[in-house]
Design an enzyme around this catalytic site. Structure first.
Site, PDB file in Angstrom:
ATOM      1  N   SER A 195       1.089  -1.419   0.002  1.00  0.00           N
ATOM      2  CA  SER A 195      -0.096   0.045  -0.186  1.00  0.00           C
ATOM      3  C   SER A 195       0.891   1.546   0.118  1.00  0.00           C
ATOM      4  CB  SER A 195      -0.588  -0.114   1.210  1.00  0.00           C
ATOM      5  OG  SER A 195      -1.834   0.878   1.338  1.00  0.00           O
ATOM      6  N   ASP A 200     -10.454  -4.151  -4.863  1.00  0.00           N
ATOM      7  CA  ASP A 200      -9.819  -2.749  -4.049  1.00  0.00           C
ATOM      8  C   ASP A 200     -10.806  -1.552  -4.344  1.00  0.00           C
ATOM      9  OD1 ASP A 200      -7.628  -0.857  -3.082  1.00  0.00           O
ATOM     10  OD2 ASP A 200      -6.340  -2.170  -3.656  1.00  0.00           O
ATOM     11  N   HIS A 227      -8.175  -4.999  -0.752  1.00  0.00           N
ATOM     12  CA  HIS A 227      -7.033  -4.670  -0.353  1.00  0.00           C
ATOM     13  C   HIS A 227      -5.464  -4.943   0.533  1.00  0.00           C
ATOM     14  CE1 HIS A 227      -5.253   0.087  -0.764  1.00  0.00           C
ATOM     15  NE2 HIS A 227      -4.251  -0.435   0.516  1.00  0.00           N
TER      16      HIS A 227
HETATM   17  C1  MLT Z   1      -1.171   6.215   0.258  1.00  0.00           C
HETATM   18  O1  MLT Z   1      -1.310   7.087   0.381  1.00  0.00           O
HETATM   19  O2  MLT Z   1       0.030   5.704  -0.714  1.00  0.00           O
HETATM   20  C2  MLT Z   1      -2.624   5.168  -0.556  1.00  0.00           C
HETATM   21  O3  MLT Z   1      -3.681   5.636  -0.702  1.00  0.00           O
HETATM   22  C3  MLT Z   1      -2.679   3.521  -0.006  1.00  0.00           C
HETATM   23  C4  MLT Z   1      -2.915   4.122   1.323  1.00  0.00           C
HETATM   24  O4  MLT Z   1      -1.857   3.836   2.632  1.00  0.00           O
HETATM   25  O5  MLT Z   1      -4.091   3.962   1.697  1.00  0.00           O
END
Ligand code: MLT
Length: 207
Positions: free
Chosen positions: A108, A158, A189
């Site tokens: 992520s 996701d 996700h």
């Molecule tokens: C981010 O902010 O890098 C992406 O939206 C993934 C997350 O951290 O939720």
């Protein structure tokens, strides 16, 4: 376990117990820390050295690797700055621990900073496993990623990452010369056993 605080990121370091495996740079998601992905790293490449920094940015108390303005909307100036800081840390840690160029394993937000490091500081990484990644920069500079192996694993359901966005990232990395494998799992996700199996198999083919 060795935790060293004298380098520029608070981090956890696990020395290799099996020679010859590339070190893994573990990059956690929002709200994680340096301990989060250590079990994943141990499962993906048993005996490999693990280097696991904690993101320096706090969002309502949750560590991240760069600032965002909203979900999926990034502060690109901060992305660039933090990617530079992380590349510096990788250099320092390689010298301090005698490590080869690591393969990033990011989840992520951690996958997004790994993608930014690839696009801005390609010499920092030997390759990357990007789990639930999206494009970190709208217009990155032209970069040469010739021969760098990159695995991207997306979730078809996701809710955070549009398929077109990660598709664009895969296309961009491929255009830069990287050897990209992009898989989409029937998942959201969160990570699943299939992510683990795919990433383990991909890493085994590289060691
Ligand atoms: C981010 O902010 O890098 C992406 O939206 C993934 C997350 O951290 O939720």
């Amino acid at each position: 376990m060795t935790t060293a605080t004298e380098l520029t990121f608070l981090h956890r370091y696990e020395p290799a117990t099996t020679p010859g495996r590339p070190p893994l740079l573990l990059l956690h998601g929002t709200g994680g820390d340096e301990n989060d992905l250590v079990p994943l790293g141990e499962a993906l490449s048993p005996g490999a050295a693990l280097l696991s920094p904690r993101g320096k940015v706090l969002e309502r108390g949750m560590p991240r690797f760069f600032r965002r303005l909203a979900e999926g909307v990034f502060d690109e100036e901060d992305v660039r700055r933090r990617a530079g800081e992380l590349a510096t840390f990788i250099r320092e840690a390689r010298a301090a621990y005698g490590l080869a160029q690591p393969i990033a394993v990011g989840f992520s937000n951690g996958a997004n900073i790994a993608a930014a490091v690839l696009e801005l500081h390609p010499d920092a990484l030997a390759g990357a496993v990007l789990l639930r990644a999206m494009t970190p920069l709208a217009a990155p500079p032209t970069v040469d990623l010739a021969g760098k192996p990159i695995l991207i694993v997306s979730g078809a359901a996701d809710p955070i990452i549009p398929a077109a966005d990660v598709g664009a990232l895969a296309a961009r990395l491929r255009k830069a010369g990287a050897d990209v494998q992009h898989e989409t799992l029937p998942a959201g996700h969160g990570l699943t056993q299939s992510d683990l199996a795919l990433a383990k198999n991909w890493l085994e083919r590289r060691t």
